[in-house]
Design an enzyme around this catalytic site. Structure first.
Site, PDB file in Angstrom:
ATOM      1  N   GLU A   1       3.876 -96.994 -34.891  1.00 14.60           N
ATOM      2  CA  GLU A   1       3.166 -98.243 -34.642  1.00 14.60           C
ATOM      3  C   GLU A   1       2.217 -98.615 -35.776  1.00 14.60           C
ATOM      4  O   GLU A   1       2.065 -99.784 -36.124  1.00 14.60           O
ATOM      5  CB  GLU A   1       2.425 -98.161 -33.310  1.00 14.60           C
ATOM      6  CG  GLU A   1       3.353 -98.035 -32.089  1.00 14.60           C
ATOM      7  CD  GLU A   1       3.960 -96.649 -31.923  1.00 14.60           C
ATOM      8  OE1 GLU A   1       3.510 -95.708 -32.608  1.00 14.60           O
ATOM      9  OE2 GLU A   1       4.895 -96.507 -31.108  1.00 14.60           O
TER      10      GLU A   1
ATOM     11  N   HIS B   1       1.893 -96.657 -19.512  1.00  9.54           N
ATOM     12  CA  HIS B   1       2.745 -97.848 -19.485  1.00  9.54           C
ATOM     13  C   HIS B   1       2.069 -99.014 -18.758  1.00  9.54           C
ATOM     14  O   HIS B   1       2.718-100.005 -18.465  1.00  9.54           O
ATOM     15  CB  HIS B   1       4.085 -97.547 -18.803  1.00  9.54           C
ATOM     16  CG  HIS B   1       4.952 -96.599 -19.582  1.00  9.54           C
ATOM     17  ND1 HIS B   1       4.731 -95.248 -19.616  1.00  9.54           N
ATOM     18  CD2 HIS B   1       6.044 -96.810 -20.352  1.00  9.54           C
ATOM     19  CE1 HIS B   1       5.657 -94.662 -20.362  1.00  9.54           C
ATOM     20  NE2 HIS B   1       6.467 -95.591 -20.832  1.00  9.54           N
TER      21      HIS B   1
HETATM   22  C1  LIG Z   1       3.385 -93.655 -29.540  1.00 13.15           C
HETATM   23  C2  LIG Z   1       4.569 -94.047 -28.743  1.00 13.15           C
HETATM   24  N1  LIG Z   1       5.308 -95.109 -29.103  1.00 13.15           N
HETATM   25  C3  LIG Z   1       6.348 -95.510 -28.355  1.00 13.15           C
HETATM   26  C4  LIG Z   1       6.686 -94.845 -27.212  1.00 13.15           C
HETATM   27  C5  LIG Z   1       7.820 -95.351 -26.347  1.00 13.15           C
HETATM   28  N2  LIG Z   1       8.937 -94.397 -26.369  1.00 13.15           N
HETATM   29  C6  LIG Z   1       9.066 -93.454 -25.417  1.00 13.15           C
HETATM   30  S1  LIG Z   1      10.306 -92.418 -25.734  1.00 13.15           S
HETATM   31  C7  LIG Z   1      10.739 -93.239 -27.138  1.00 13.15           C
HETATM   32  C8  LIG Z   1      11.859 -92.744 -27.972  1.00 13.15           C
HETATM   33  C9  LIG Z   1      11.597 -91.368 -28.467  1.00 13.15           C
HETATM   34  O1  LIG Z   1      12.727 -90.879 -29.098  1.00 13.15           O
HETATM   35  P1  LIG Z   1      12.860 -89.375 -29.556  1.00 13.15           P
HETATM   36  O2  LIG Z   1      11.600 -88.928 -30.198  1.00 13.15           O
HETATM   37  O3  LIG Z   1      14.096 -89.246 -30.320  1.00 13.15           O
HETATM   38  O4  LIG Z   1      12.946 -88.558 -28.191  1.00 13.15           O
HETATM   39  P2  LIG Z   1      14.064 -88.668 -27.034  1.00 13.15           P
HETATM   40  O5  LIG Z   1      13.579 -89.692 -26.061  1.00 13.15           O
HETATM   41  O6  LIG Z   1      15.350 -89.010 -27.665  1.00 13.15           O
HETATM   42  O7  LIG Z   1      14.075 -87.327 -26.387  1.00 13.15           O
HETATM   43  C10 LIG Z   1       9.900 -94.326 -27.331  1.00 13.15           C
HETATM   44  C11 LIG Z   1      10.007 -95.288 -28.435  1.00 13.15           C
HETATM   45  C12 LIG Z   1       5.897 -93.733 -26.863  1.00 13.15           C
HETATM   46  N3  LIG Z   1       6.150 -93.010 -25.766  1.00 13.15           N
HETATM   47  N4  LIG Z   1       4.856 -93.356 -27.627  1.00 13.15           N
END
Ligand SMILES: Cc1ncc(C[n+]2csc(CCOP(=O)(O)OP(=O)(O)O)c2C)c(N)n1
Ligand SMILES: [Mg+2]
Lengths: 405, 370
Positions: free
Chosen positions: B94, B163
């Protein structure tokens, strides 16, 4: 600085300062610093997708990146947890569909990573999991229903992190990695031989806190194993949008730590690599980074529609690399698992599933006063006032229901 | 596809940016005219598409905004229509998104970035507070940052922790940021277009529980109105709206609390009490005139907000109204806000959220005997 706590005295002699650790590694493995820190040329894989043990020369190992086969007992324990983990994932997804859980980010397909993350640790070690790591949390010994409380939606977490040495399942991406670094740093100051396993996903490696955590751990030379489950997606965004590094494990060298990549659907290789990483960290090697190649078989959560951004054929390809069937074939072939054994394990998994159905199926009564109880150690005057206001409101509501006008 | 994007140098120049964009927006893609049932999500999506159509320097980026169209589908179809150079996924970071937007805005672009959820904007806080908000002031206006940071915010959707935050007060407290929050479908379109037109940075707070709220609106007419306003240099930016008129007391609300305030006013009407509802719409700048005119008329006021009450936008509103309308007030101004506790887990959120009964209790407390 005086650290006073009643734990066993540190054995500082065993702990090496950072510079020494590098030369020690180089001396121990007979390779250059770069070869020690860069991951092996290929991912480590010991059991192939068909459940066959690969020849040692084919496992991707290299000098300084050698991994002994884990003991049979550990492999059997891992298989049991794999089966339970899969059952838990699918039970939870069903509970979400039935409206019994608010949300569940399933680790279906990633169970080998989940299980290995828990089994590689000793009792005194800490784990820092994400929202997707419920199976790892359970495999670490946290009660299944307590683990799922966050997703049932009556509180943000259901277990005591200190008791289980498992951080609260973390959603703000990679923020928990720094907490893991802090726990490791405190442990070092207190002379405890704790190792911390700090977990995140592939997408999360783009966050600033990922960088800060790795750098802190390296600079302070802390016993942290960073474990990245590269399941190829961050919600809809494929890995290629996150990083153009040769691999995520290659990032390690930039911080001055060792990196390795491993087949994330091969629990044998995962245990071998993580066991060794934990051992090295405990012996004073400083932090390590392990990248596991796996795949998010289902949507990001039940709220997501993966067909919008990926092909079914890609999913099908990974279906053939399933971590559980592979392990079953391997163990059966080795004569370590027979039908009776498999049935006993299936029964255990069923028992956990029914525990989840019972624990999450019932409508647990919530206490609205909990809202105010835990904000501070001692509620402020303002919170007491607000709590009384809500109590009064609810009492009036209740009496209105009893004596309708 | 052309490898470069024609940039508009308007943002930092003296040409009327509005005029140029107004002309271009006439060319925007148009669906069937006449009033139609439209969700707030669709209105926002249309506003983005129209702005991109009107001005090639408008860019949309963030997490999952490309192929997926955003987790709330607000950017649905933009990549397909405008190409990957103008609507794209970034690495998951972000601070990176907002910081890069600052640089782009310094170099001829009008970035509209999406933070996936309220609490996930916090890694960008440093960029927002130290740069987005201050660049204009630090450079004595030499550098303008015509950028919009869209944030789905607040609760009421049964979301798990992180959220559902109401984060508007952090931004409103930061000098140099405009803070808008629409509550109706038509306002969502209008206000997002105005935010993108603004040469100053705008925190655009979208009440996520209203994304699927529907209304009968004529998008074509809104589009034409926007073009006309832009051409004439007029706009309703910064203006509150009277969402329902009444005579006995004023309910002042914004974003997700507006429908709740309207429901409370409807319930009060059945009991013979006529409540006026003001939709603040623009928290910064704040429309003292409209709000105070209403309170002077009714003599009583309740401020409603989902956010914690302490040191918040709601406290600011009470302070301003009290300072300006003291002699018109028949009773102290009351507030109905979220409690001063972290946003609760899904099963507890209804105890936390300001509801109709809590609002009516506050209205009852307005010393009607005086
Ligand atoms: C700081 C932050 N930004 C955005 C999100 C929203 N978000 C939750 S999970 C996710 C994807 C994460 O992907 P990854 O690190 O590959 O983990 P996976 O869900 O595939 O296990 C996002 C963008 C968040 N939880 N925290
Ligand atoms: Mg991922």
């Amino acid at each position: 600085m005086t650290i006073s706590a009643d734990h066993s005295a540190p054995d500082q002699a065993q702990r090496l300062p950072a510079e020494d650790a590098v030369s020690e590694a180089v001396r121990k493995f007979g390779i250059t610093v770069e070869d020690y820190m860069l991951p092996a040329r290929h991912q480590i894989q010991m059991v192939d997708p068909d459940g066959r043990l690969k020849a040692e020369s084919e496992q991707g190992t290299e000098p300084g990146h050698e991994y002994p086969l884990p003991a049979d007992a550990e492999l059997l324990a891992a298989y049991e947890q794999l089966v339970i983990g899969r059952r838990v994932n699918d039970q939870n997804s069903a509970l979400v569909r039935q409206g019994r859980m608010a949300v569940y980010p399933s680790s279906h397909g990633q169970e080998a990573c989940q299980v290995a993350a828990a089994l590689c640790l000793s009792d005194g070690d800490w784990m820092f999991p994400t929202y997707r790591d419920a199976v790892a949390v359970m495999a670490r010994g946290v009660d299944p229903v307590e683990t799922m409380t966050i997703f049932r939606g009556d509180w943000h977490s259901g277990y005591d992190p200190a008791r289980h040495k498992v951080g609260i399942q973390c959603t703000p991406l990679t923020t928990q990695l720094l907490h893991g670094v802090g726990v490791a740093h405190a442990a070092k100051l207190r002379g405890e031989d704790t190792v911390v396993l700090a977990m995140c996903g592939d997408g999360a490696t783009s966050e600033g806190d990922f960088h800060e955590a790795l750098n802190f751990a390296a600079v302070f030379h802390l016993p942290v194993v960073f474990f990245v489950q590269n399941n190829k997606y961050a919600i809809s965004v494929p890995l290629a949008h996150q990083s153009v590094a040769p691999s995520l494990a290659h990032k390690a060298v930039g911080y001055g730590m060792a990196g390795e990549r491993v087949d994330g659907n091969d629990v044998v290789a995962l245990l071998a690599v993580l066991d060794r990483a934990v051992k090295l960290a405990r012996e004073g090697s400083g932090p390590l980074l392990v990248e596991a190649h796996t795949y998010r078989m289902q949507a990001h959560t039940n709220a997501d529609d993966a067909t919008r951004y990926r092909q079914d054929s890609e999913v099908a390809e990974w279906l053939a690399k399933d971590p559980i069937s592979r392990m079953k074939t391997y163990l059966t072939g080795r004569g370590l698992l027979d039908d009776d054994g498999a049935a006993r394990i299936a029964e255990k998994a069923e028992a956990v599933a029914s525990q989840l159905r019972d624990g999450l199926g019932e409508d647990v009564p919530v206490d609205p006063q909990e809202l105010f109880r835990h904000v501070f150690s001692v509620p402020t005057p303002q919170l007491k006032e607000q709590s009384a206001m809500l109590a009064d409101e609810l009492a009036r509501e209740a009496s209105a229901e009893e004596s309708p006008k | 596809m052309s490898p470069t994007i024609t940039t508009s140098s308007e943002a930092n120049g003296n040409v009327s940016a509005a005029t140029a964009r107004a002309a271009a927006s006439a060319a925007a893609t148009v669906e069937a005219s006449g009033p139609q049932t439209v969700t707030m999500a669709k209105a926002l999506n249309t506003a983005l598409a129209d702005a991109m159509q009107a001005d090639p320097s408008v860019l949309v980026f963030g997490e999952d905004v490309g192929l997926l169209g955003g987790v709330f589908r607000i950017t649905d179809g933009l990549t397909k229509t405008f190409g990957e150079q103008r609507c794209f996924d970034t690495p998951l970071a972000e601070s990176g998104i907002v910081g890069m937007a600052v640089g782009m805005a310094m170099n001829g672009m009008r970035p509209v970035v999406e933070m996936q959820f309220d609490a996930f904007a916090y890694p960008a806080f440093e960029q927002i507070v130290s740069h987005v908000a201050k660049m204009h002031n630090r450079t004595k206006g030499a550098v303008k940052l015509p950028m919009v940071i869209r944030i789905p915010y607040a609760g009421g959707i049964g979301g798990v922790e992180h959220h559902c935050d109401s984060s508007e007060s952090y931004y409103a407290h930061t000098a140099g940021l405009k803070v808008f929050t629409p509550a109706t479908v038509a306002d969502a379109y209008r206000m997002l277009r105005e935010a993108i037109d603004s040469d100053d940075p705008v925190m655009f707070m979208e009440p996520k529980k209203l994304y699927w709220s529907k209304d009968l609106v004529d998008l074509e007419e809104l589009r034409a109105q926007h073009a006309a306003n832009a051409a004439a240099g007029t706009s309703s930016e910064g203006r509150a709206a009277v969402a329902r008129s009444g005579t006995d007391a004023t309910l002042i609300a914004y974003g997700p609390s507006v429908p709740t305030a309207l429901a409370a006013a409807a319930a009060a009407a059945e009991e013979g009490r006529s409540l006026e509802v003001i939709d603040v719409r623009s928290i910064v700048p704040f429309d003292d005139e409209t709000v105070c005119a209403s309170v002077r008329k009714t003599g009583r006021a309740v401020v409603i907000a989902e956010a914690h009450g302490f040191a918040s936008v709601s406290s600011e509103i009470v302070a301003r109204v009290q300072e300006r309308c003291f002699h018109h007030l028949a009773a102290p101004i009351r507030r109905v806000t979220g409690f001063d506790v972290p946003y609760p887990a899904p099963k507890l959120e209804h105890y936390y959220l300001p509801g109709v009964d809590r609002i009516l209790d506050a209205v009852d407390d307005l010393q009607w005997e005086n």
